[in-house]
Design a protein around this motif. Structure first.
Motif, PDB file in Angstrom:
ATOM      1  N   UNK A  21       0.800  -1.225   0.000  1.00  0.00           N
ATOM      2  CA  UNK A  21       0.000   0.000   0.000  1.00  0.00           C
ATOM      3  C   UNK A  21       0.832   1.274   0.000  1.00  0.00           C
ATOM      4  N   UNK A  22       2.074   1.191   0.450  1.00  0.00           N
ATOM      5  CA  UNK A  22       2.924   2.385   0.536  1.00  0.00           C
ATOM      6  C   UNK A  22       4.107   2.281  -0.427  1.00  0.00           C
ATOM      7  N   UNK A  23       4.882   1.204  -0.305  1.00  0.00           N
ATOM      8  CA  UNK A  23       6.009   1.024  -1.215  1.00  0.00           C
ATOM      9  C   UNK A  23       5.543   0.627  -2.619  1.00  0.00           C
ATOM     10  N   UNK A  24       4.344   0.051  -2.702  1.00  0.00           N
ATOM     11  CA  UNK A  24       3.745  -0.398  -3.974  1.00  0.00           C
ATOM     12  C   UNK A  24       4.735  -1.301  -4.720  1.00  0.00           C
ATOM     13  N   UNK A  25       5.204  -2.331  -4.022  1.00  0.00           N
ATOM     14  CA  UNK A  25       6.143  -3.297  -4.586  1.00  0.00           C
ATOM     15  C   UNK A  25       5.482  -4.669  -4.668  1.00  0.00           C
ATOM     16  N   UNK A  26       5.973  -5.497  -5.552  1.00  0.00           N
ATOM     17  CA  UNK A  26       5.442  -6.848  -5.702  1.00  0.00           C
ATOM     18  C   UNK A  26       4.041  -6.883  -6.265  1.00  0.00           C
ATOM     19  N   UNK A  27       3.715  -5.921  -7.135  1.00  0.00           N
ATOM     20  CA  UNK A  27       2.344  -5.818  -7.626  1.00  0.00           C
ATOM     21  C   UNK A  27       1.997  -6.887  -8.657  1.00  0.00           C
ATOM     22  N   UNK A  28       2.979  -7.410  -9.374  1.00  0.00           N
ATOM     23  CA  UNK A  28       2.676  -8.390 -10.422  1.00  0.00           C
ATOM     24  C   UNK A  28       1.943  -9.611  -9.861  1.00  0.00           C
ATOM     25  N   UNK A  42      -2.162 -18.505  -0.102  1.00  0.00           N
ATOM     26  CA  UNK A  42      -1.050 -19.349  -0.540  1.00  0.00           C
ATOM     27  C   UNK A  42       0.158 -18.535  -0.945  1.00  0.00           C
ATOM     28  N   UNK A  43      -0.053 -17.526  -1.790  1.00  0.00           N
ATOM     29  CA  UNK A  43       1.058 -16.676  -2.219  1.00  0.00           C
ATOM     30  C   UNK A  43       1.609 -15.863  -1.054  1.00  0.00           C
ATOM     31  N   UNK A  44       0.713 -15.368  -0.187  1.00  0.00           N
ATOM     32  CA  UNK A  44       1.145 -14.540   0.935  1.00  0.00           C
ATOM     33  C   UNK A  44       2.006 -15.301   1.925  1.00  0.00           C
ATOM     34  N   UNK A  45       1.634 -16.540   2.229  1.00  0.00           N
ATOM     35  CA  UNK A  45       2.426 -17.348   3.163  1.00  0.00           C
ATOM     36  C   UNK A  45       3.799 -17.665   2.570  1.00  0.00           C
ATOM     37  N   UNK A  46       3.825 -17.996   1.273  1.00  0.00           N
ATOM     38  CA  UNK A  46       5.113 -18.270   0.629  1.00  0.00           C
ATOM     39  C   UNK A  46       6.015 -17.038   0.682  1.00  0.00           C
ATOM     40  N   UNK A  47       5.450 -15.866   0.400  1.00  0.00           N
ATOM     41  CA  UNK A  47       6.236 -14.627   0.442  1.00  0.00           C
ATOM     42  C   UNK A  47       6.703 -14.316   1.850  1.00  0.00           C
ATOM     43  N   UNK A  48       5.835 -14.543   2.834  1.00  0.00           N
ATOM     44  CA  UNK A  48       6.194 -14.315   4.234  1.00  0.00           C
ATOM     45  C   UNK A  48       7.376 -15.178   4.652  1.00  0.00           C
ATOM     46  N   UNK A  49       7.338 -16.462   4.314  1.00  0.00           N
ATOM     47  CA  UNK A  49       8.431 -17.365   4.687  1.00  0.00           C
ATOM     48  C   UNK A  49       9.741 -16.965   4.012  1.00  0.00           C
ATOM     49  N   UNK A  50       9.652 -16.568   2.746  1.00  0.00           N
ATOM     50  CA  UNK A  50      10.866 -16.148   2.030  1.00  0.00           C
ATOM     51  C   UNK A  50      11.421 -14.864   2.641  1.00  0.00           C
ATOM     52  N   UNK A  51      10.573 -13.931   2.969  1.00  0.00           N
ATOM     53  CA  UNK A  51      11.023 -12.675   3.580  1.00  0.00           C
ATOM     54  C   UNK A  51      11.726 -12.926   4.908  1.00  0.00           C
ATOM     55  N   UNK A  52      11.126 -13.740   5.750  1.00  0.00           N
ATOM     56  CA  UNK A  52      11.724 -14.012   7.057  1.00  0.00           C
ATOM     57  C   UNK A  52      13.059 -14.743   6.907  1.00  0.00           C
ATOM     58  N   UNK A 108      11.240 -14.584  -6.420  1.00  0.00           N
ATOM     59  CA  UNK A 108      12.659 -14.193  -6.448  1.00  0.00           C
ATOM     60  C   UNK A 108      12.820 -12.756  -6.915  1.00  0.00           C
ATOM     61  N   UNK A 109      11.988 -12.323  -7.849  1.00  0.00           N
ATOM     62  CA  UNK A 109      12.109 -10.978  -8.426  1.00  0.00           C
ATOM     63  C   UNK A 109      11.286  -9.938  -7.678  1.00  0.00           C
ATOM     64  N   UNK A 110      10.644 -10.331  -6.588  1.00  0.00           N
ATOM     65  CA  UNK A 110       9.838  -9.381  -5.824  1.00  0.00           C
ATOM     66  C   UNK A 110      10.747  -8.316  -5.208  1.00  0.00           C
ATOM     67  N   UNK A 111      10.557  -7.075  -5.630  1.00  0.00           N
ATOM     68  CA  UNK A 111      11.436  -5.983  -5.169  1.00  0.00           C
ATOM     69  C   UNK A 111      11.326  -5.751  -3.673  1.00  0.00           C
ATOM     70  N   UNK A 112      10.186  -6.074  -3.087  1.00  0.00           N
ATOM     71  CA  UNK A 112      10.021  -5.873  -1.648  1.00  0.00           C
ATOM     72  C   UNK A 112      11.002  -6.742  -0.868  1.00  0.00           C
ATOM     73  N   UNK A 113      11.256  -7.959  -1.334  1.00  0.00           N
ATOM     74  CA  UNK A 113      12.138  -8.881  -0.612  1.00  0.00           C
ATOM     75  C   UNK A 113      13.591  -8.435  -0.734  1.00  0.00           C
ATOM     76  N   UNK A 114      14.040  -8.173  -1.951  1.00  0.00           N
ATOM     77  CA  UNK A 114      15.414  -7.707  -2.135  1.00  0.00           C
ATOM     78  C   UNK A 114      15.614  -6.346  -1.482  1.00  0.00           C
ATOM     79  N   UNK A 115      14.594  -5.503  -1.538  1.00  0.00           N
ATOM     80  CA  UNK A 115      14.689  -4.178  -0.924  1.00  0.00           C
ATOM     81  C   UNK A 115      14.877  -4.253   0.578  1.00  0.00           C
ATOM     82  N   UNK A 116      14.128  -5.139   1.248  1.00  0.00           N
ATOM     83  CA  UNK A 116      14.282  -5.268   2.702  1.00  0.00           C
ATOM     84  C   UNK A 116      15.638  -5.879   3.046  1.00  0.00           C
ATOM     85  N   UNK A 117      16.102  -6.818   2.227  1.00  0.00           N
ATOM     86  CA  UNK A 117      17.410  -7.420   2.485  1.00  0.00           C
ATOM     87  C   UNK A 117      18.509  -6.382   2.398  1.00  0.00           C
ATOM     88  N   UNK A 118      18.442  -5.514   1.394  1.00  0.00           N
ATOM     89  CA  UNK A 118      19.508  -4.538   1.178  1.00  0.00           C
ATOM     90  C   UNK A 118      19.369  -3.324   2.095  1.00  0.00           C
TER      91      UNK A 118
END
Length: 238
Positions: A21-28, A42-52, A108-118
C-alpha cells in the motif's frame, strides 16, 4: 542507520511502510493471483516465509560479504528460500501450486524482498531483521487477503471457495455463498478489477492517515491554546 524499536518495525511493516500500500512493490503477483482468498493466502504465506528466511540469512552474513558481490549474494539467498517454498508447496498443496503457477518462482524478483534485504537486514542484527521480515510479510499477506476477499465476493458472490486446496479436506465445506443467484462480475475476477481494488485500498489507507493526522493537529492546537490561556491567567493574577 538509526536503530528502530520493535514497535516501529511492527508499525512500519503492517501500516506505515506497508510493501503493497505504501512502497507499492510486488504488484505483479499481487494483482495476478488474488482472484480468490485461497490463492491470496497461498502466495502470501510463501512470500512471508521467504522474507523471514532471507532477512535472517542476510543479517547473519552481512559482515562477511563484500560490497562488490552483495546484491548477487542476496539474490542467491532469496532464490534458495523460494526454491524451498516451491518444493514445500509441491509436496503438500500441489493443486494450489499448479494454480499459482509461475508466480511462486517469480517471488525471487519481488522488489520488496530484495529491498528489505539490502535496506534493512544487511544493516542490522538477526532479531530485528527477522522481525522486519515477519512484519513486512504479514503486511503484504493482509493486503493479499483483503484484496482477494474483495475480488472473490464482488466477482463471484462467495468467500473461502476451494480452501481445501490449502488446508485439506477439513476445509472443503468452508465456502460461504454470500449472495444467492449472483450474476458473476467478470471485471473483478480479471486483472483490471485487481487494479481497481488495490486503488480503493490505497485510497482508504490514505484517507485514514489523513484523518488521524488532522485529529493529531487538532489535539496539538488545543493543547497549545490551553497552555497559552493558563500562561495569560497566571500572568494576570501575578
Amino acid at each position: 542507520m538509526s536503530t528502530k524499536t520493535s514497535a516501529e518495525i511492527i508499525r512500519d511493516g503492517l501500516w506505515t511502510n506497508n510493501p503493497a500500500l505504501v512502497q507499492v512493490l510486488g504488484l505483479c503477483p499481487l494483482l495476478a493471483v488474488t482472484s480468490t482468498v485461497v490463492n491470496a493466502i497461498g502466495l502470501g504465506i510463501a512470500t512471508l516465509l521467504v522474507l523471514m528466511g532471507s532477512n535472517l540469512a542476510v543479517s547473519v552474513i552481512r559482515n562477511f560479504v563484500s560490497d562488490s558481490v552483495r546484491l548477487p549474494a542476496f539474490v542467491m539467498i532469496i532464490a534458495s528460500f523460494v526454491t524451498c517454498a516451491e518444493l514445500l508447496m509441491q509436496a503438500f498443496t500441489y493443486e494450489l501450486y499448479q494454480i499459482l503457477g509461475i508466480f511462486i518462482p517469480l517471488i525471487v524478483t519481488n522488489c520488496a524482498i530484495l529491498g528489505r534485504a539490502d535496506a534493512f537486514a544487511s544493516k542490522t542484527g538477526p532479531v530485528p531483521a527477522l522481525l522486519d521480515g515477519a512484519m513486512m510479510g504479514l503486511g503484504f499477506l493482509a493486503v493479499l487477503i483483503v484484496l482477494g476477499g474483495m475480488r472473490e465476493l464482488i466477482g463471484q458472490g462467495t468467500l473461502f471457495v476451494d480452501m481445501h486446496l490449502l488446508l485439506g479436506p477439513t476445509a472443503a465445506d468452508w465456502t460461504l455463498n454470500v449472495f444467492r443467484d449472483y450474476p458473476d462480475a467478470l471485471f473483478m475476477v480479471l486483472p483490471p478489477g485487481a487494479f481497481v481494488g488495490l486503488g480503493l485500498l490505497i485510497a482508504l489507507k490514505n484517507g485514514i492517515d489523513n484523518t488521524l493526522e488532522q485529529r493529531r493537529k487538532a489535539r496539538t492546537s488545543e493543547a497549545v491554546a490551553a497552555g497559552s490561556k493558563r500562561v495569560r491567567v497566571t500572568g494576570h493574577i501575578s
